[in-house]
Design a protein around this motif. Structure first.
Motif, short mmCIF file in Angstrom:
data_model
loop_
_atom_site.label_atom_id
_atom_site.label_comp_id
_atom_site.label_asym_id
_atom_site.label_seq_id
_atom_site.Cartn_x
_atom_site.Cartn_y
_atom_site.Cartn_z
N VAL A 134 6.07 -2.22 5.91
CA VAL A 134 7.07 -1.37 6.54
C VAL A 134 6.43 -0.53 7.64
O VAL A 134 5.24 -0.25 7.61
N GLU A 135 7.24 -0.15 8.59
CA GLU A 135 6.80 0.73 9.66
C GLU A 135 6.90 2.16 9.16
O GLU A 135 7.93 2.56 8.61
N GLY A 136 5.83 2.93 9.33
CA GLY A 136 5.82 4.31 8.88
C GLY A 136 4.89 4.50 7.70
O GLY A 136 4.27 3.57 7.22
N SER A 137 4.81 5.75 7.24
CA SER A 137 3.91 6.04 6.13
C SER A 137 4.70 6.43 4.89
O SER A 137 5.79 7.00 4.97
N LEU A 138 4.14 6.10 3.76
CA LEU A 138 4.76 6.38 2.47
C LEU A 138 3.65 6.82 1.53
O LEU A 138 2.64 6.15 1.38
N ASP A 139 3.85 7.96 0.90
CA ASP A 139 2.86 8.51 -0.01
C ASP A 139 2.74 7.61 -1.25
O ASP A 139 3.75 7.15 -1.78
N PRO A 140 1.51 7.39 -1.74
CA PRO A 140 1.32 6.57 -2.94
C PRO A 140 2.05 7.09 -4.18
O PRO A 140 2.29 6.34 -5.12
N SER A 141 2.46 8.34 -4.18
CA SER A 141 3.18 8.88 -5.33
C SER A 141 4.55 8.22 -5.51
O SER A 141 5.17 8.36 -6.56
#
Length: 93
Positions: free
Chosen positions: A18-25
């Motif tokens: 996916v485009e963008g960032s996502l926290d591992p939580s």
């Protein structure tokens, strides 16, 4: 060897970019998929989610959550050994 879900069908492994960032939580909310983010501040960031999901409903749940988070899906790949006849899918731009 893959585990099976409640209906006896094997779980499938997926890689979703996916485009963008996502926290591992967010991993628990996303079916336990491993979350890896790459990129630098101010530069395009990409997040890869990878792992096994129980069934198509679990996959749809992950995709719906990504949609709700406004993270555009760049690619979805079925990594399961029996998926050789399934193509690598990239959304049209």
């Amino acid at each position: 060897m893959s585990e099976t879900n409640a209906s006896g069908t094997p779980r499938r492994s997926y890689r979703i970019r996916v485009e963008g960032s996502l926290d591992p939580s967010w991993s628990d909310r996303l079916g336990g998929l491993a979350i890896t983010t790459s990129g630098q501040f101010g530069v395009k960031t990409t997040t890869v989610l990878e792992g096994e999901l129980a069934d198509q409903s679990a996959l749809m749940g992950v995709l719906n959550t990504l949609h709700e988070l406004h993270l555009p899906v760049e690619a979805l790949e079925n990594l399961s050994p029996d998926a050789s006849d399934e193509a690598h899918h990239e959304p049209a731009h």
